[in-house]
Scaffold this motif. Structure first.
Motif: not given
Length: 722
Positions: A55, A76, A79, A83, A90, A96-98, A100, A104
């Motif tokens: 980030r 946010n 993103i 998507r 998600a 696109v993988e988050t 946490p 990303y």
């Protein structure tokens, strides 16, 4: 002369193309609205495929310190717009993988192309020419530039031309239960099995020409399965079941006399008692060079299994895997170069399964997936050996997924819906064939009892539940029935009134919950659930809605709960320490578990007088009883078998059970009378499968039955697969 040169980066992924110079995103050639900061974020992720982009890195590149904005909200939002543009999810991302609180990662396959830009002549340079020679040079340069521009436009047009759309069509279209398709080495034929069904009486192994009309029948035995081709395409090997096991046969691909290639290794060969979730464990694969057969074999206790390599030159067997305790390795598949075998490893208790890779030369297997869920059948390699396609319930309903052999997140196969299993990919890589099953209907049926030994009311369908019903259990007051169902997409616990009304879901764990049992006072239900790699016992207070785990034996599979008569204890099975499953018990409020059996056990019920414990076993068909105060166990019945360990109900003078002979499609509700030791059939009940319960007043038996009247399976061909 000033010349401007460079290249435009076009990054392609899936059906999308992103022009990083113009800031345009296109899907199958059609422009998708994504501009500004969301596109910048997308471009950065595309520039680092498979890698974490933090980030903070995104903040520095897209929102520098002199930008006055709420960064977290802005990122946010960006993103979210990405998507939406990509149609991504998600929870189950394709692109696109988050990660946490970290950042990303772009997980899709990326193909970057550079398009050469045309040279642009500087107009000031043109004005300096006065002579014809110079004008000739200008004209020549103009023609070169024009030609280059035309070539560039043509190349760009081709880049933006959408690839051929995926087309899914039936391969054969017979009336039989088509299954287990596999492409020939030249990709022109598909071998498959047809099993006997209601409207089709010609089972066996078949081949068909891709795009042809009629299939060629090679064998006639309804227990033939798992076809695989020889490397030269001349022969087809298949498995044939006998009373005591299986053998491997071959038959010419154009038809002819079949003969036995090899007997299945008799030491721990698969048996017909295997649970249905491991039915595919009988399959094998032929190496691309034709020298080896990879097969799966189980130990006699059915709680251990391994992959072996059978040499066709000298019939020698070499173990390829040695799984940990209570693990089963099965459904091997050779890579296109023959150097690696992909296979499925699952726990003996079922449900938890993942894909592994192991070198043919031997070594420690590498785990490829980490889903801990059902996998149906053998994995399939893509033609280039880079990806594996497999069938899984990782997203709820079973469907086809794809994963790189180097690891990463599985991606759904586009254009294919639910109930798709057993994929096979053509050697050219542009076609895929798979088995499409019709949804299995498992309903709850009731038969009325005239007395304990005689039928009063013929069986009738009582509760119909989309997603099926398994292992029903009456509440102590007889007003409610609890059962497991996949109506929500995952196996969860549901309840209905005994007349089939007022049905509702009482767990939402998005996993595999089942084997429900009511406490004697009706306040609680106990059930098993697999939060990760192992099953655990959970308790739910009726009306509370919040299940809690009952800590038993960490690091082991714990399941099959049942209550003691006084409601103070819960019996359960566990594979702690390896070997057969054993019965344990633990206090309802928790504490230290106490081991009950030493010779195996998976499901237990106390007698009414509290003197005996009755139980079934996973490894050996039958029912046993043993004194609760201690003493030797006694086998009292030869049923149930394997996966049917809960298909019985104890009453004070006998046992109701589902009598299911090995080679018969139908079952019967029967009664074992303790006084005489006689087994008395009460009613034939069709394809009863998974669960039996008796109303508290003893007047009716409820059981789960497969409605196979319209059951079918079709083979589907995917054209333009990529």
């Amino acid at each position: 002369m000033d010349q401007v040169s460079g290249s435009a980066r076009v990054v392609r992924f899936g059906e999308f193309g992103a022009d990083l110079q113009t800031g345009e995103l296109r899907k199958n050639g059609v422009k998708v609205p994504l501009q500004g900061q969301p596109f910048q974020v997308c471009a950065i992720l595309l520039s680092h495929p498979g890698k974490l982009v933090s980030r903070e890195e995104l903040r520095q590149k897209v929102w520098p310190e002199d930008t006055f904005v709420d960064f977290d909200q802005a990122l946010n939002t960006a993103i979210g717009k990405i998507r939406i543009a990509l149609g991504d999810d998600a929870d189950n991302p394709r692109f696109v993988e988050t990660l946490p609180r970290r950042g990303y990662r772009f997980i899709g396959a990326v193909d970057e192309q550079r398009v050469v830009s045309p040279l642009v002549a500087d107009r000031r340079y043109v004005r300096e020419f006065g002579s014809r020679a110079r004008w000739t040079s200008v004209v020549g340069a103009f023609l070169v530039v024009s030609f280059g521009l035309a070539v560039w436009r043509l190349h760009r047009s081709r880049l933006e031309t959408p690839p051929p759309a995926i087309e899914v069509v039936p391969l054969v279209g017979s009336q039989g239960f088509e299954s287990e398709p596999v492409f020939s080495p030249d990709g022109n034929h598909v071998a498959f099995a047809i099993h006997k069904s209601k409207n089709f009486e010609k089972p066996g192994i078949y081949t068909t020409v891709v795009g042809g009309e009629r299939a060629l029948r090679l064998t006639t035995d309804m227990f033939d399965c798992c076809p695989t081709w020889s490397s030269d395409g001349r022969l087809i090997a298949f498995s044939r079941r006998f009373e005591d096991g299986f053998d491997i046969y071959v038959v010419p691909a154009l038809g002819g006399i079949e003969h036995r290639l090899s007997s299945w290794p008799r030491e721990g060969h698969p048996t017909s008692d295997l649970p249905s979730w491991r039915a595919a464990a009988r399959c094998f694969d032929w190496s691309p060079d034709g020298k080896l057969v990879a097969f799966s074999s189980n130990q006699a206790d059915q709680t251990h299994g391994w992959i072996g390599l059978l040499s066709l030159a000298d019939s020698q067997i070499r173990p390829l895997t040695s799984p940990p305790s209570q693990n089963i390795d099965y459904t091997p598949a050779f890579s296109p170069d023959g150097k690696t075998v992909a296979f499925v490893r699952g726990i003996a208790a079922g449900v938890v399964q993942d894909i592994y890779l192991v070198p043919v030369a031997g070594g420690t297997p590498t785990r490829l997936t980490f889903d801990n869920t059902w996998i149906a059948g053998a994995p399939a390699w893509t033609a280039d050996g880079r990806d594996i396609v497999f069938s899984s319930t990782r997203g709820g309903a079973i469907s086809l997924w794809r994963i790189s052999v180097s690891g990463g997140q599985p991606r759904p196969i586009p254009g294919i819906g639910a109930n798709a299993v057993l994929p096979s990919i053509s050697p050219s890589g542009d076609q895929l064939v798979y088995q499409l099953n019709s949804p299995i209907e498992i309903d709850l049926w009731m038969l009325g009892l005239k007395d304990k030994k005689h039928l009063g009311v013929a069986p009738i369908r009582r509760i119909v539940q989309k997603g099926g019903i398994a292992r029903p259990q009456f509440s102590p007051d007889g007003k409610r029935i609890a059962f497991e169902s996949m109506r929500s997409g995952y196996p969860e616990i549901w309840t209905c009134d005994s007349d089939g009304s007022n049905c509702g879901q009482i767990t939402s764990l998005r996993g595999t919950a089942g084997a429900v049992q009511w406490s004697p006072d009706g306040r609680f239900i106990a059930f098993e659930f697999r939060p990760k790699e192992h099953s655990e016992i959970y308790l739910l207070e009726i009306g509370n809605g919040i299940p809690r785990i009952l800590t038993t034996l960490p690091g082991a599979d714990n399941g099959g709960p049942n209550w003691s008569r006084d409601g103070q204890w819960i019996y359960f099975y566990s594979d702690r320490g390896g070997g057969p499953f054993q019965l344990w018990k633990i206090r309802q409020e928790g504490g230290t578990p106490v081991q009950v059996t030493r010779n195996g056990g998976v499901f237990a019920t106390e007698s009414d007088d509290g003197r005996f414990l009755y139980y079934s076993k996973f490894e050996v068909p039958g029912l046993w009883k043993a004194p609760l105060a201690g003493g030797d166990e006694i086998r009292i019945l030869d049923q149930p078998r394997g996966e049917y360990w809960s298909n019985w109900v104890l009453v004070h003078d006998g046992i109701y059970f589902l009598d299911q002979p090995q080679k018969k499609a139908t079952a019967a509700v029967a009664f074992l009378e303790f006084a005489t030791g006689r087994k008395m059939p009460i009613a034939q009940v069709g394809s009863a499968c998974c669960g039996l319960t008796l109303s508290p007043d003893g007047t009716s038996v409820f059981y789960a039955q497969v409605d196979d009247g319209d059951a079918r399976s079709d083979l589907m061909l995917v054209k333009n697969f990529r």
